[in-house]
Design an enzyme around this catalytic site. Structure first.
Site, short mmCIF file in Angstrom:
data_model
loop_
_atom_site.label_atom_id
_atom_site.label_comp_id
_atom_site.label_asym_id
_atom_site.label_seq_id
_atom_site.Cartn_x
_atom_site.Cartn_y
_atom_site.Cartn_z
N GLY A 94 0.65 -1.32 0.01
CA GLY A 94 0.15 0.26 -0.22
C GLY A 94 0.87 1.44 0.19
O GLY A 94 0.63 2.45 0.14
N ARG A 95 1.97 1.56 0.43
CA ARG A 95 3.06 2.29 0.48
C ARG A 95 4.05 1.80 -0.17
O ARG A 95 5.21 2.20 0.64
CB ARG A 95 2.69 3.01 1.64
CG ARG A 95 3.24 2.11 2.85
CD ARG A 95 3.74 2.91 4.15
NE ARG A 95 4.19 1.92 4.41
CZ ARG A 95 4.86 2.63 5.73
NH1 ARG A 95 4.89 3.96 5.73
NH2 ARG A 95 4.37 2.11 7.15
N GLY A 128 0.12 6.16 1.67
CA GLY A 128 1.18 5.79 0.83
C GLY A 128 2.26 6.00 0.93
O GLY A 128 4.09 5.53 0.76
N ARG A 178 14.97 -0.98 0.33
CA ARG A 178 15.30 -1.52 1.35
C ARG A 178 15.79 -2.70 0.89
O ARG A 178 15.04 -3.04 -0.67
CB ARG A 178 13.65 -2.00 2.70
CG ARG A 178 13.46 -3.38 3.08
CD ARG A 178 12.61 -3.23 3.73
NE ARG A 178 11.17 -4.11 3.41
CZ ARG A 178 10.41 -4.13 3.75
NH1 ARG A 178 10.09 -3.80 4.74
NH2 ARG A 178 9.56 -4.47 3.13
N ARG A 185 6.07 -13.79 1.19
CA ARG A 185 5.37 -13.68 2.15
C ARG A 185 4.31 -14.74 2.93
O ARG A 185 3.71 -15.45 2.02
CB ARG A 185 4.77 -12.61 3.47
CG ARG A 185 5.79 -11.19 2.80
CD ARG A 185 4.61 -10.12 2.19
NE ARG A 185 5.42 -9.09 1.89
CZ ARG A 185 5.86 -8.00 3.00
NH1 ARG A 185 5.51 -7.94 3.84
NH2 ARG A 185 6.21 -7.09 2.42
N ASP A 254 1.27 -11.59 7.47
CA ASP A 254 1.97 -10.70 5.70
C ASP A 254 3.11 -10.12 6.61
O ASP A 254 4.11 -9.86 5.35
CB ASP A 254 0.75 -9.63 5.57
CG ASP A 254 1.02 -8.44 6.98
OD1 ASP A 254 -0.01 -9.18 7.92
OD2 ASP A 254 0.54 -7.28 6.60
N ASN A 255 3.59 -10.54 7.75
CA ASN A 255 5.12 -9.88 8.31
C ASN A 255 5.96 -11.05 8.87
O ASN A 255 6.97 -10.89 9.26
CB ASN A 255 5.00 -8.43 9.13
CG ASN A 255 4.68 -7.67 8.94
OD1 ASN A 255 4.43 -7.26 7.90
ND2 ASN A 255 3.48 -7.07 10.20
N ASP A 264 9.62 -6.11 7.95
CA ASP A 264 8.76 -4.68 8.20
C ASP A 264 8.63 -4.42 9.42
O ASP A 264 8.07 -4.81 10.57
CB ASP A 264 7.34 -5.56 8.34
CG ASP A 264 6.44 -5.33 6.71
OD1 ASP A 264 7.80 -4.63 6.32
OD2 ASP A 264 5.78 -5.20 5.82
P1 AMP Z 1 2.62 -2.31 8.12
O1 AMP Z 1 1.56 -2.79 8.91
O2 AMP Z 1 3.56 -1.87 7.61
O3 AMP Z 1 3.20 -4.68 7.60
O4 AMP Z 1 1.76 -2.45 6.91
C1 AMP Z 1 0.18 -3.12 7.26
C2 AMP Z 1 -0.34 -3.13 5.76
O5 AMP Z 1 -0.71 -1.55 5.29
C3 AMP Z 1 0.05 -3.23 4.60
O6 AMP Z 1 -0.22 -4.11 3.79
C4 AMP Z 1 0.82 -1.84 4.60
O7 AMP Z 1 1.01 -1.24 2.72
C5 AMP Z 1 -0.66 -0.53 4.42
N1 AMP Z 1 -0.15 0.65 4.59
C6 AMP Z 1 0.91 0.59 5.66
N2 AMP Z 1 0.64 1.90 5.41
C7 AMP Z 1 0.23 2.77 4.43
C8 AMP Z 1 -0.18 3.78 4.67
N3 AMP Z 1 0.73 4.92 4.70
N4 AMP Z 1 -0.73 3.97 2.86
C9 AMP Z 1 -1.16 2.95 2.37
N5 AMP Z 1 -0.80 1.71 3.25
C10 AMP Z 1 -0.32 1.42 4.29
MG MG Z 2 3.78 -5.86 6.71
#
Ligand code: AMP
Ligand code: MG
Length: 484
Positions: A94-95, A128, A178, A185, A254-255, A264
């Site tokens: 998502g980002r 994002g 990174r 995953r 997913d992590n 992550d």
């Molecule tokens: P994470 O907690 O970083 O593992 O992210 C979990 C999910 O949320 C993943 O699909 C990320 O891409 C999405 N995500 C986290 N932060 C953002 C953001 N600021 N904008 C869009 N998607 C996000």
């Molecule tokens: Mg993640």
């Protein structure tokens, strides 16, 4: 070396070409005034990337995804996942974007990936973007784990975007570059399974076998062998986290990587005082991802991985489940063996010490840590000194729980082995916060100083005493926020 040698001709898109169903071609958001905050020159060299190029205006644009070498197509990767136990069918980058893969100096494929590169079709209402503080946090903690010898994604660079990111307050924005052995995953497999197309799932599994677990290719049941290989890699990884006192904080499926690398970095942190119930994340109110729960959660995540693999493991789903369950049940023993072997090294207990004796001493040490609420890192370091004959400092830390110390000393612990596995320097929470606060305010001095210290965690150096010390007493408990 040329200052304008772009890495374009070396980047390929194997994931995207083999698994187009899981890759959405996408472009990073344009950054008007990118400014390089930190570059990992050692890692750049390992990847065969020219640090002078990466520092050049063109190279910095490359590091935020705005300079896309000809012939490469960045993609957002699709995945699903269980977040805090709840299934979310569509997560994905998502980002983030995968710029592509390149072969490193050792000939191994490595992903070059951006975090904070703008919204994608997977953003689900998010912006994002990412802020300087959390991206530098991932940088310092991932590099610290790497220096400690724990498998992890690496950090190549953080570039400030010059744009504010809206969180509770406006924060300076950043992109992290990174590097990972891949971004596959458990959630990637869950997503592939959910497409209902077994051929996509099979292609993904074959890709994972080729990339990470090639020995599985020769097994009678290669997909069961893949499951077993990932299980072993995760058992070993989580044992290493436990041994250094690392709390990942958000062990969603997913992590959880297929490679066995830590990935992550969000609300992660290292233990100060030893307590299995330690949780640093502000959103983990139930303590699902507490320090002491990590092995059980890893096994739970592997169960979800097994479910995704059912159609590949056997034509008869019941037989597939029986085979996978049998393998899954091997997790506690594998984890335990890895952890016990690590504890033996931390305590300097060589092969001459019988398993029964070692297990009993390890039990006593663990109880003493819990009872005394002792600083985890300082304890093992002082114990190393005790193995050399100076047991005053460790006794001072322990209070009343010292009845085992003489028994342990009688086992003639190997101080040199202990010194190589019990770090002096870890990214202590108060030091990380101090460095990130300064960096967010524009002063990178404390951050780069901390990085230097953490690059050699096992080597005690004069003048660095403050990096060894526990957080000042009386402070509020450390909390990390998912506001990333
Ligand atoms: P994470 O907690 O970083 O593992 O992210 C979990 C999910 O949320 C993943 O699909 C990320 O891409 C999405 N995500 C986290 N932060 C953002 C953001 N600021 N904008 C869009 N998607 C996000
Ligand atoms: Mg993640």
């Amino acid at each position: 070396m040329s200052t304008t040698a772009p890495p374009g001709n070396r980047l390929h898109g194997r994931f995207a070409s083999e698994l187009p169903e899981l890759a959405v071609p996408w472009a990073a958001v344009e950054v008007a005034a990118p400014q390089l905050l930190v570059l990992n020159e050692g890692l750049a060299a390992e990847l065969g990337l020219d640090p002078d190029y990466l520092r050049s205006p063109q190279g910095v644009r490359f590091l935020v995804g705005n300079e896309v070498p000809e012939g490469t197509t960045p993609v957002a990767q699709a995945y699903s996942g269980h977040q805090f136990g709840q299934h979310v069918p569509r997560l994905g980058d998502g980002r983030a974007l995968l710029l592509g893969e390149l072969l490193d100096a050792g000939g191994r494929p490595r992903d070059l990936h951006l975090k904070g590169s703008g919204p994608t079709p997977f953003s689900r209402g998010g912006d994002g973007l990412a802020a300087v503080g959390p991206m530098l946090r991932e940088y310092v903690i991932s590099e610290a784990l790497h220096a400690l010898g724990v498998p992890t994604t690496r950090s190549l660079a953080v570039v400030a975007t010059g744009r504010a990111v809206r969180r509770e307050t406006p924060l300076p924005g950043a992109v992290l570059a990174r590097v990972a052995s891949s971004h596959l995953r458990v959630g990637t497999f869950q997503y592939a399974r959910s497409t209902g197309d077994t051929e996509v799932l099979r292609r993904l599994a074959d890709h994972a076998v080729a990339r990470h677990h090639p020995l599985a290719a020769g097994a009678e049941n290669r997909y069961l062998a893949l499951f077993e290989a990932v299980l072993s890699a995760q058992a070993s990884l989580v044992a290493q986290w436990m041994l250094v006192g690392f709390v990942h904080g958000v062990m969603n499926t997913d992590n959880t990587t297929i490679s066995g690398e830590t990935i992550d970095y969000g609300p992660c942190a290292f233990l100060d005082a030893f307590d299995p119930a330690t949780v640093f994340s502000s959103i983990d109110v139930q303590g699902r991802y507490a320090y002491g729960n990590q092995p059980v959660i890893a096994q739970w995540n592997l169960a979800r991985f097994g479910e995704a693999l059912i159609p590949l493991v056997h034509d008869d789903p019941e037989q597939a489940v029986a085979l996978l369950t049998d393998a899954l049940n091997g997790f506690p023993a594998q984890y335990s063996a890895a952890w016990t072997a690590g504890m033996r090294r931390k305590l300097g207990l060589g092969e001459h010490v019988d398993d029964d004796v070692a297990t009993s001493v390890i039990g006593q040490v663990t109880s003493a840590l819990v009872d005394g609420h002792v600083d985890h890192t300082a304890f093992f370091r002082r114990l190393t000194a005790a193995a050399r004959g100076d047991d005053g400092p460790v006794r001072a830390l322990l209070g009343d729980s010292t009845d085992w110390v003489e028994r342990w000393q009688a086992l003639e612990p190997a101080a040199d082995v202990m010194a190589g596995v019990n770090p002096v320097y870890i990214p202590r929470n108060h030091l990380v916060e101090e460095a990130l606060d300064a960096a967010t305010a524009g002063d990178l001095g404390p951050f780069t100083a901390l990085l230097d210290v953490l690059a050699q965690p096992y080597t005690e150096r004069p003048g660095l005493e403050r990096y060894e010390e526990a957080a000042p007493a009386g402070g509020a408990p450390f909390i990390t926020y998912c506001g990333t």
